[in-house]
Design a protein around this motif. Structure first.
Motif, PDB file in Angstrom:
ATOM      1  N   THR A 202       0.771  -1.248  -0.128  1.00  0.00           N
ATOM      2  CA  THR A 202      -0.052   0.095   0.047  1.00  0.00           C
ATOM      3  C   THR A 202       0.981   1.370   0.000  1.00  0.00           C
ATOM      4  N   GLU A 204       3.768   1.358  -1.266  1.00  0.00           N
ATOM      5  CA  GLU A 204       4.638   1.680  -2.482  1.00  0.00           C
ATOM      6  C   GLU A 204       3.547   2.218  -3.288  1.00  0.00           C
ATOM      7  N   GLY A 205       2.253   1.642  -3.293  1.00  0.00           N
ATOM      8  CA  GLY A 205       1.344   2.336  -4.392  1.00  0.00           C
ATOM      9  C   GLY A 205       1.007   3.650  -4.139  1.00  0.00           C
ATOM     10  N   THR A 206       0.927   4.183  -2.643  1.00  0.00           N
ATOM     11  CA  THR A 206       0.678   5.480  -2.369  1.00  0.00           C
ATOM     12  C   THR A 206       1.893   6.364  -2.830  1.00  0.00           C
ATOM     13  N   LYS A 207       2.966   5.926  -2.823  1.00  0.00           N
ATOM     14  CA  LYS A 207       4.298   6.426  -3.455  1.00  0.00           C
ATOM     15  C   LYS A 207       4.219   6.761  -4.757  1.00  0.00           C
ATOM     16  N   GLN A 208       4.202   5.459  -5.572  1.00  0.00           N
ATOM     17  CA  GLN A 208       4.051   5.596  -6.980  1.00  0.00           C
ATOM     18  C   GLN A 208       2.896   6.854  -7.307  1.00  0.00           C
ATOM     19  N   LYS A 209       1.601   6.625  -6.492  1.00  0.00           N
ATOM     20  CA  LYS A 209       0.760   7.545  -7.156  1.00  0.00           C
ATOM     21  C   LYS A 209       0.891   8.782  -6.945  1.00  0.00           C
ATOM     22  N   ASP A 210       1.532   9.347  -5.801  1.00  0.00           N
ATOM     23  CA  ASP A 210       2.245  10.899  -5.509  1.00  0.00           C
ATOM     24  C   ASP A 210       3.022  11.214  -6.721  1.00  0.00           C
ATOM     25  N   LEU A 212       3.577   9.932  -9.473  1.00  0.00           N
ATOM     26  CA  LEU A 212       2.946  10.200 -10.988  1.00  0.00           C
ATOM     27  C   LEU A 212       2.066  11.535 -10.894  1.00  0.00           C
ATOM     28  N   GLU A 213       1.211  11.967  -9.798  1.00  0.00           N
ATOM     29  CA  GLU A 213       0.680  12.977  -9.843  1.00  0.00           C
ATOM     30  C   GLU A 213       1.557  14.155  -9.876  1.00  0.00           C
TER      31      GLU A 213
END
Length: 369
Positions: A202, A204-210, A212-213
């Protein structure tokens, strides 16, 4: 009946009886021990055999096939002083019928007792845990002892297996609790590991999302800034290419003024000090005066100076509250000036086309020498 016939019949019956007593038929995988006058004579093999009637008799009939013997559970004490019940399964085969019949009275009972004593010797040197986990070792040691002891009895022990080891009920309950605790421990460990992996994924996903945003916002801002810069550059090039003079710029300035008061969040708006200057410039430039006539530049500068002084006297402070009458009159004046400027521009274009002029004068009145 003739007296001679009776002896003949008796003799015939005796001969038949003796012939039947002489013949012995042995089935396959069987062995018969023959005794003559109570002494072992020989062992009959499978098939047709002949013996002496009355003198020879069959003492024992043995099966030489491999047989299975299951003993009853026997109590055995382990090294840690726990009583366990153990029952065994014995696979044996008679190799010497004479020894099996004459060397031991009851070979099955002898094998059973020998198995019990050997088990007590072997398991007495092991604890309960070792007993439960060392069946192969116990089987091998039992077979070695039994095979060595039963060899002289004409019996070969092929295999010994422990069928069951039954500890006391209290030990069973303790073992079940221990097993349940171990399983609960493994389940808790696996559950914690799963939650840990889930949180890591989770994060890692949040980090990648931030990331990319942020990258998307950065690219959008770059593209927006690039577009604005290109738009400004095109406007700048168009202005310089058409050589716009101060009249057009003053008109665009007046056209922008009404938008200052359109925002809902404004509690006040500012009237620039050069408002009257821009209005005077537009009205004097695009008035009803004929092309090429008007006051000299010096007079225009003097009028502009007087107008500035008059504007300063009448305008006063640059900031006016939106709810005041002066603000409303200023807005109305700006709208009227914009309309007059539009009419003046239309008239100027018409006069320019009539006179054959291609562009307006390059210097606005009142701009200086």
């Amino acid at each position: 009946m003739d007296p001679i016939v009776i002896p003949i019949l008796v003799a015939a019956i005796v001969v038949v009886f003796l012939a039947a007593a002489t013949v012995r038929i042995v089935p396959q995988a069987r062995r018969y021990n023959i005794e003559r006058f109570g002494r072992y004579r020989r062992t009959l093999q499978p098939g047709l055999n002949f013996v002496l009637p009355v003198a020879d008799r069959v003492n024992t009939k043995l099966d030489v096939r491999e047989q299975v013997y299951s003993s009853d559970p026997k109590p055995v004490i382990t090294e840690d002083n726990l009583v366990v019940n153990i029952d065994t399964v014995l696979y044996y085969q008679i190799t010497d019928p004479r020894a099996a019949a004459y060397e031991v009275a009851d070979y099955l009972h002898a094998i059973d007792q020998l198995t019990v004593t050997t088990l007590r010797n072997v398991i007495g040197s092991m604890d309960l845990e070792g007993t439960l986990t060392s069946r192969e070792e116990i089987n091998a040691r039992l077979r070695a002892v039994l095979d060595d002891a039963t060899g002289k009895w004409g019996i070969r022990v092929n295999r010994v297996e422990i069928k069951a080891i039954d500890p006391p009920n209290t030990i069973k309950e303790a073992m079940e609790k221990q097993m349940r605790a171990e399983r609960d421990k493994r389940a808790a460990i696996l559950h914690a590991e799963g939650e840990r992996q889930a949180k890591i994924l989770t994060a890692e996903g949040t980090k990648q999302k931030d990331i990319l945003e942020a990258q998307g916002t950065q690219q959008a801002m770059i593209l927006r800034a690039d577009g604005e810069s290109k738009a400004v550059e095109l406007v700048f090039q168009a202005v310089h290419r058409n050589n716009a003079d101060a009249k057009v710029l003053a008109y665009k300035y007046l056209e922008t003024l009404p938008h200052l008061a359109q925002s809902d969040n404004n509690t006040f708006w500012v009237i620039p000090g050069e408002l009257t200057e821009a209005i005077r410039t537009v009205t004097s430039a695009f008035g009803d005066q004929p092309s090429g006539t008007g006051p000299p530049p010096g007079a225009q500068r003097e009028d502009a100076t007087d107008a500035d002084a008059s504007d300063k006297d009448h305008v006063g402070a640059p900031e006016v509250e939106t709810n005041s009458t002066l603000a409303l009159e200023a807005v109305a004046a700006a709208d009227e000036a914009a309309k007059q400027a539009a009419v003046a521009v239309s008239d100027a274009k018409a006069e320019a086309e009539a006179a054959g002029e291609t562009r307006l004068p390059g210097r606005a009145p009142g701009s200086g020498a």
